[in-house]
Design a protein around this motif. Structure first.
Motif, PDB file in Angstrom:
ATOM      1  N   ASN A 113       1.017   0.713  -1.494  1.00 36.61           N
ATOM      2  CA  ASN A 113       1.468   1.896  -0.966  1.00 36.61           C
ATOM      3  C   ASN A 113       2.882   1.582  -0.560  1.00 36.61           C
ATOM      4  OD1 ASN A 113       1.259   4.549  -0.030  1.00 36.61           O
ATOM      5  ND2 ASN A 113       1.012   3.992   2.015  1.00 36.61           N
ATOM      6  N   ASN A 114       3.804   2.740  -0.946  1.00 33.52           N
ATOM      7  CA  ASN A 114       5.067   2.873  -0.404  1.00 33.52           C
ATOM      8  C   ASN A 114       6.043   1.649  -1.062  1.00 33.52           C
ATOM      9  OD1 ASN A 114       7.501   3.942   0.744  1.00 33.52           O
ATOM     10  ND2 ASN A 114       6.618   3.904   2.984  1.00 33.52           N
ATOM     11  N   PRO A 115       5.909   1.540  -2.085  1.00 36.49           N
ATOM     12  CA  PRO A 115       6.990   0.356  -2.524  1.00 36.49           C
ATOM     13  C   PRO A 115       8.237   0.691  -2.382  1.00 36.49           C
ATOM     14  CG  PRO A 115       5.985   1.598  -4.504  1.00 36.49           C
ATOM     15  CD  PRO A 115       5.279   1.839  -3.182  1.00 36.49           C
TER      16      PRO A 115
ATOM     17  N   VAL B  52       8.981  -4.991  -2.321  1.00 37.37           N
ATOM     18  CA  VAL B  52       8.424  -4.721  -1.009  1.00 37.37           C
ATOM     19  C   VAL B  52       7.854  -3.335  -0.720  1.00 37.37           C
ATOM     20  CG1 VAL B  52       9.980  -6.139   0.033  1.00 37.37           C
ATOM     21  CG2 VAL B  52      10.917  -3.835  -0.181  1.00 37.37           C
ATOM     22  N   HIS B  53       6.651  -3.500  -0.049  1.00 35.45           N
ATOM     23  CA  HIS B  53       5.985  -2.164   0.281  1.00 35.45           C
ATOM     24  C   HIS B  53       6.398  -2.023   1.719  1.00 35.45           C
ATOM     25  CE1 HIS B  53       3.831  -3.127  -3.354  1.00 35.45           C
ATOM     26  NE2 HIS B  53       3.735  -4.222  -2.849  1.00 35.45           N
ATOM     27  N   ARG B  54       6.959  -0.980   2.054  1.00 37.03           N
ATOM     28  CA  ARG B  54       7.706  -0.579   3.460  1.00 37.03           C
ATOM     29  C   ARG B  54       6.538  -0.644   4.299  1.00 37.03           C
ATOM     30  NH1 ARG B  54      11.082   4.832   4.707  1.00 37.03           N
ATOM     31  NH2 ARG B  54      11.409   4.266   6.873  1.00 37.03           N
ATOM     32  N   ASN B  55       5.768   0.171   4.222  1.00 36.81           N
ATOM     33  CA  ASN B  55       4.401   0.226   5.225  1.00 36.81           C
ATOM     34  C   ASN B  55       3.225   0.355   4.571  1.00 36.81           C
ATOM     35  OD1 ASN B  55       6.910   0.846   6.603  1.00 36.81           O
ATOM     36  ND2 ASN B  55       6.245   2.728   7.510  1.00 36.81           N
ATOM     37  N   ALA B  56       2.531  -0.942   4.383  1.00 34.00           N
ATOM     38  CA  ALA B  56       1.514  -0.928   3.710  1.00 34.00           C
ATOM     39  C   ALA B  56       0.293  -0.450   4.381  1.00 34.00           C
ATOM     40  CB  ALA B  56       1.188  -2.286   3.123  1.00 34.00           C
ATOM     41  N   LEU B  57      -0.589   0.329   4.060  1.00 35.02           N
ATOM     42  CA  LEU B  57      -1.888   0.808   4.832  1.00 35.02           C
ATOM     43  C   LEU B  57      -3.001   0.040   4.177  1.00 35.02           C
ATOM     44  CD1 LEU B  57      -1.090   4.641   4.563  1.00 35.02           C
ATOM     45  CD2 LEU B  57      -1.047   3.227   6.561  1.00 35.02           C
ATOM     46  N   GLY B  58      -3.341  -0.952   4.871  1.00 32.30           N
ATOM     47  CA  GLY B  58      -4.443  -1.766   4.587  1.00 32.30           C
ATOM     48  C   GLY B  58      -5.569  -1.650   5.540  1.00 32.30           C
ATOM     49  N   PRO B  59      -6.751  -2.298   5.570  1.00 30.23           N
ATOM     50  CA  PRO B  59      -7.833  -2.012   6.474  1.00 30.23           C
ATOM     51  C   PRO B  59      -7.222  -2.331   7.888  1.00 30.23           C
ATOM     52  CG  PRO B  59      -8.316  -3.506   4.773  1.00 30.23           C
ATOM     53  CD  PRO B  59      -6.835  -3.444   4.564  1.00 30.23           C
TER      54      PRO B  59
ATOM     55  N   ASN C  88       1.060   9.090   7.765  1.00 26.87           N
ATOM     56  CA  ASN C  88       2.092   9.014   6.786  1.00 26.87           C
ATOM     57  C   ASN C  88       2.577   7.824   6.675  1.00 26.87           C
ATOM     58  OD1 ASN C  88       4.350   9.452   5.190  1.00 26.87           O
ATOM     59  ND2 ASN C  88       4.838  11.343   6.362  1.00 26.87           N
ATOM     60  N   SER C  89       2.634   7.192   5.255  1.00 20.77           N
ATOM     61  CA  SER C  89       2.982   5.778   5.307  1.00 20.77           C
ATOM     62  C   SER C  89       4.482   5.646   5.099  1.00 20.77           C
ATOM     63  CB  SER C  89       2.612   4.940   3.873  1.00 20.77           C
ATOM     64  OG  SER C  89       3.040   6.019   2.897  1.00 20.77           O
ATOM     65  N   GLN C  90       5.255   6.961   5.089  1.00 13.52           N
ATOM     66  CA  GLN C  90       6.700   6.926   5.299  1.00 13.52           C
ATOM     67  C   GLN C  90       7.325   6.642   6.814  1.00 13.52           C
ATOM     68  OE1 GLN C  90       8.764   7.126   2.946  1.00 13.52           O
ATOM     69  NE2 GLN C  90       7.471   7.243   1.324  1.00 13.52           N
ATOM     70  N   SER C  91       6.319   6.961   7.759  1.00 11.02           N
ATOM     71  CA  SER C  91       6.932   6.948   9.025  1.00 11.02           C
ATOM     72  C   SER C  91       5.879   6.253  10.215  1.00 11.02           C
ATOM     73  CB  SER C  91       7.068   8.325   9.566  1.00 11.02           C
ATOM     74  OG  SER C  91       5.882   9.250   9.511  1.00 11.02           O
ATOM     75  N   ASP C  92       4.970   5.836   9.694  1.00 11.56           N
ATOM     76  CA  ASP C  92       3.754   5.545  10.690  1.00 11.56           C
ATOM     77  C   ASP C  92       4.121   4.107  11.307  1.00 11.56           C
ATOM     78  OD1 ASP C  92       3.168   3.620   8.684  1.00 11.56           O
ATOM     79  OD2 ASP C  92       1.129   4.530   8.513  1.00 11.56           O
ATOM     80  N   GLY C  93       5.174   3.335  10.605  1.00 11.03           N
ATOM     81  CA  GLY C  93       5.507   1.987  11.324  1.00 11.03           C
ATOM     82  C   GLY C  93       4.438   0.845  11.217  1.00 11.03           C
ATOM     83  N   ASN C  94       3.622   1.052  10.112  1.00 11.44           N
ATOM     84  CA  ASN C  94       2.717  -0.199   9.771  1.00 11.44           C
ATOM     85  C   ASN C  94       3.256  -1.392   9.272  1.00 11.44           C
ATOM     86  OD1 ASN C  94       0.125   0.954  10.591  1.00 11.44           O
ATOM     87  ND2 ASN C  94       0.229   2.329   8.769  1.00 11.44           N
ATOM     88  N   VAL C  95       2.831  -2.352   9.174  1.00  5.99           N
ATOM     89  CA  VAL C  95       3.306  -3.532   8.695  1.00  5.99           C
ATOM     90  C   VAL C  95       3.352  -3.684   7.079  1.00  5.99           C
ATOM     91  CG1 VAL C  95       2.747  -6.147   8.631  1.00  5.99           C
ATOM     92  CG2 VAL C  95       2.446  -4.913  10.460  1.00  5.99           C
ATOM     93  N   GLY C  96       4.491  -4.178   6.668  1.00  2.00           N
ATOM     94  CA  GLY C  96       4.604  -4.265   5.404  1.00  2.00           C
ATOM     95  C   GLY C  96       3.972  -5.445   4.592  1.00  2.00           C
ATOM     96  N   ALA C  97       4.259  -5.456   3.257  1.00  2.00           N
ATOM     97  CA  ALA C  97       3.749  -6.337   2.279  1.00  2.00           C
ATOM     98  C   ALA C  97       4.718  -6.694   1.210  1.00  2.00           C
ATOM     99  CB  ALA C  97       2.594  -5.737   1.594  1.00  2.00           C
TER     100      ALA C  97
END
Length: 186
Positions: free
Chosen positions: A23-25, A43-50, A56-65
């Motif tokens: 998600n979100n390269p 780089v994947h800005r905010n990857a959505l993993g388990p 929203n992957s653009q703004s949810d602040g998840n950890v990247g990959a």
């Protein structure tokens, strides 16, 4: 994807097989010199993993990959920074909102993290974490260093905090040089 304008051919590397980690390269770097085989780093800005929740992957602040594609073998390797942070005992906030990737002349991979704790992330593939002597750079293992970006002046002033977005790294490889690494970012 890779487009060759001379032959009008398109070569597609399918990141979707990585699932949520694809998600979100957000940034890409082509490294055809420093590693044993040519690599394309993404780089994947905010990857959505388990376990990372919904949003929203653009703004949810998840950890990247970070992913690289070995151009010769089509091998795809991904570093999930949730796993990396847990294994290294580092707060995963250091790996949020990753924006840019750059590979320096020595094969060291540099990333910017624009999240809650702005940081420059360094993955040194030439210095094995176990201290063994380095060989040719063709490994999945690197020494991880996370450099917090210091405040400009007043640490209580949030506007004084720099949030790195893009970067360039220069290594002084001149025979008469000092061997220093200079990291520039905006």
């Amino acid at each position: 994807a890779q487009f060759d304008p001379a032959t009008a051919t398109l070569r597609v590397f399918e990141l979707a097989r990585l699932g949520a980690l694809a998600n979100n390269p957000h940034g890409i770097f082509f490294d055809f010199r420093s590693h044993l085989t040519p690599r394309i780093w993404v780089v994947h800005r905010n990857a959505l993993g388990p376990g990372s929740g919904q949003g929203n992957s653009q703004s949810d602040g998840n950890v990247g990959a970070l992913t690289y594609i070995d151009v010769n073998t089509n091998q795809v390797v991904t570093y999930d920074f949730r796993t990396v942070a847990a294994a290294a005992g580092i707060d995963e906030k250091m790996f949020k909102d990753i924006h840019a990737v750059f590979v320096d002349a020595r094969g060291t991979v540099w990333l910017t993290a624009h999240g809650e704790i702005p940081a420059i992330i360094e993955l040194d593939f030439d210095e094995p974490p176990d201290g063994a002597s380095p060989g040719r750079i063709n490994t999945h293992t690197a020494t991880l260093r996370v450099h917090k970006v210091p405040h400009r002046h007043d640490p209580s002033d949030e506007s004084a905090h720099l949030h790195p977005h893009a970067l360039q790294v220069v290594v002084d490889n001149d025979p008469n040089g000092n061997g220093e690494t200079y990291v520039w970012f905006i």
